[in-house]
Design a protein around this motif. Structure first.
Motif, PDB file in Angstrom:
ATOM      1  N   ILE A 185     -11.399  -4.353  56.475  1.00 21.54           N
ATOM      2  CA  ILE A 185     -12.090  -4.033  57.715  1.00 21.54           C
ATOM      3  C   ILE A 185     -13.407  -3.356  57.352  1.00 21.54           C
ATOM      4  CG2 ILE A 185     -10.670  -1.928  57.895  1.00 21.54           C
ATOM      5  CD1 ILE A 185     -11.193  -1.973  60.913  1.00 21.54           C
ATOM      6  N   VAL A 194     -13.191  -7.689  60.837  1.00 21.13           N
ATOM      7  CA  VAL A 194     -11.848  -7.663  60.243  1.00 21.13           C
ATOM      8  C   VAL A 194     -11.545  -9.021  59.630  1.00 21.13           C
ATOM      9  CG1 VAL A 194      -9.379  -7.560  60.803  1.00 21.13           C
ATOM     10  CG2 VAL A 194     -10.939  -5.872  61.771  1.00 21.13           C
ATOM     11  N   GLU A 213      -3.291  -7.115  62.715  1.00 21.27           N
ATOM     12  CA  GLU A 213      -4.708  -6.745  62.844  1.00 21.27           C
ATOM     13  C   GLU A 213      -5.045  -6.346  64.275  1.00 21.27           C
ATOM     14  OE1 GLU A 213      -4.888  -7.227  58.883  1.00 21.27           O
ATOM     15  OE2 GLU A 213      -3.687  -8.420  60.242  1.00 21.27           O
ATOM     16  N   LEU A 254      -6.120  -2.303  65.123  1.00 20.59           N
ATOM     17  CA  LEU A 254      -7.417  -2.062  65.764  1.00 20.59           C
ATOM     18  C   LEU A 254      -7.244  -1.236  67.036  1.00 20.59           C
ATOM     19  CD1 LEU A 254      -9.131  -5.543  65.293  1.00 20.59           C
ATOM     20  CD2 LEU A 254     -10.002  -3.352  64.445  1.00 20.59           C
ATOM     21  N   ILE A 290     -16.161  -6.724  68.090  1.00 16.33           N
ATOM     22  CA  ILE A 290     -15.231  -6.812  66.968  1.00 16.33           C
ATOM     23  C   ILE A 290     -15.059  -8.286  66.624  1.00 16.33           C
ATOM     24  CG2 ILE A 290     -12.936  -6.274  66.096  1.00 16.33           C
ATOM     25  CD1 ILE A 290     -12.638  -4.158  68.218  1.00 16.33           C
TER      26      ILE A 290
END
Length: 325
Positions: free
Chosen positions: A258, A161, A198, A202, A243
């Motif tokens: 993303i 991301v 963000e 997610l 991530i």
């Protein structure tokens, strides 16, 4: 006729005010301002600034209060708590104790103090509460969520991301950059809290994830982090999925995307909106969902108080363990 209280009339409050009046033109809106000024900043959807001595000449304000307790003598369908992050919980608790439904801007706060007290009051008084995470209403976020649920990418094994944008792009006309709230510790600044969207989307798409490590810097020489890279762990079907989250206030070329790596295919999704109208449409969708919530209609895209607590707990975990500013 619905009646609302706006606690603050800063940039984001003014956007919510305009959108609420667009959807419910006959509603009554009272505002609470902690301070009285000779001139007030007026923001439009392009974040352009003008000044006025008379707020009522710009906005259809029913009553203006400079004392919150006095403002709370009225009955409201909901209160909009959009003040600076350090003040949000205190204002929200006072509203909740009066039985007022809540819309709280993100982030919920800049610390975890009294957020569980607020949660208890909201539950005890059976109030409706939403958080200001409009990225959930982005058509691309909805597309990604459907693709993930339908396993169109196969088994996911990595996610990256990026949300990178020079803070000077959204502080034009606001004076010295170092006086801007997002660059001051005492006002809940820092790229992590400012770009908490963000973290939230997610979780909304993939479920709970946990920070493992973080590297940060302060290249603007302020008292908060202006860039950070986070490694987070997501568990999917008993497998650990890394991530990588990159956030910064520095990039001269705006970037928001993303990339999801799957065993069937990998794909990058661009989340930048290209016009102020497109951007504001996300807020209108969010406002309509909140009004629907007040009227008994549930929209799964609308973030709850629990969602706001979850994202803040994630941020404070990083701040407590990895950031030493």
């Amino acid at each position: 006729m619905k009646k609302f209280l706006f606690c603050s009339l800063n940039n984001i409050s003014q956007r919510h005010f305009r959108n609420l009046k667009y959807i419910l033109p006959n509603c009554k809106i009272n505002i609470y301002l902690p301070n009285k000024y000779k001139k007030y900043k007026i923001f439009n959807d392009n974040l352009e600034i003008s000044y006025t001595e008379d707020l009522k000449s710009i906005y259809d304000i029913n009553e203006t209060y400079f004392d919150l307790d006095e403002a709370l003598l009225n009955k409201y369908d909901a209160g909009f708590v959009c003040s600076l992050p350090p003040n949000r919980i205190d204002i929200a608790i006072k509203c909740a104790k009066k039985g007022i439904n809540l819309f709280i801007e993100k982030p919920l706060s800049n610390n975890l103090d009294e957020i569980y007290m607020l949660q208890d009051i909201v539950e005890k008084n059976k109030l409706k509460c939403a958080l200001g995470f409009q990225m959930r209403f982005h058509t691309i976020i909805q597309q990604i969520k459907r693709m993930v649920e339908n396993k169109e990418l196969g088994e996911i094994y990595r996610i990256e991301v990026n949300h990178c944008n020079s803070i000077s792009n959204w502080t034009k006309g606001r004076g010295d950059l170092k006086d801007f709230y997002a660059l001051k510790k005492e006002t809940g600044g820092g790229v992590l809290l400012s770009q908490i969207h963000e973290i939230d989307y997610l979780t909304y798409i993939f479920g709970k994830h946990y920070p493992i490590s973080a590297i940060y810097g302060s290249w603007l020489n302020t008292e908060v982090e202006d860039n950070i890279t986070i490694l987070s762990n997501l568990e999917i079907d008993n497998s650990c999925v890394p991530i990588v989250i990159n956030l910064d206030f520095l990039s001269s070329i705006p970037r928001r995307d993303i990339t999801i790596y799957g065993t069937k295919k990998s794909q990058t999704f661009n989340l930048l909106t290209h016009t102020s109208v497109e951007w504001n449409n996300l807020f209108i969708k969010k406002m309509k969902a909140f009004i629907g919530l007040l009227e008994g209609r549930k929209d799964d895209r609308l973030a709850t108080l629990e969602d706001g607590i979850s994202s803040l707990e994630y941020v404070m975990d990083i701040k407590d363990n990895f950031i030493k500013i």
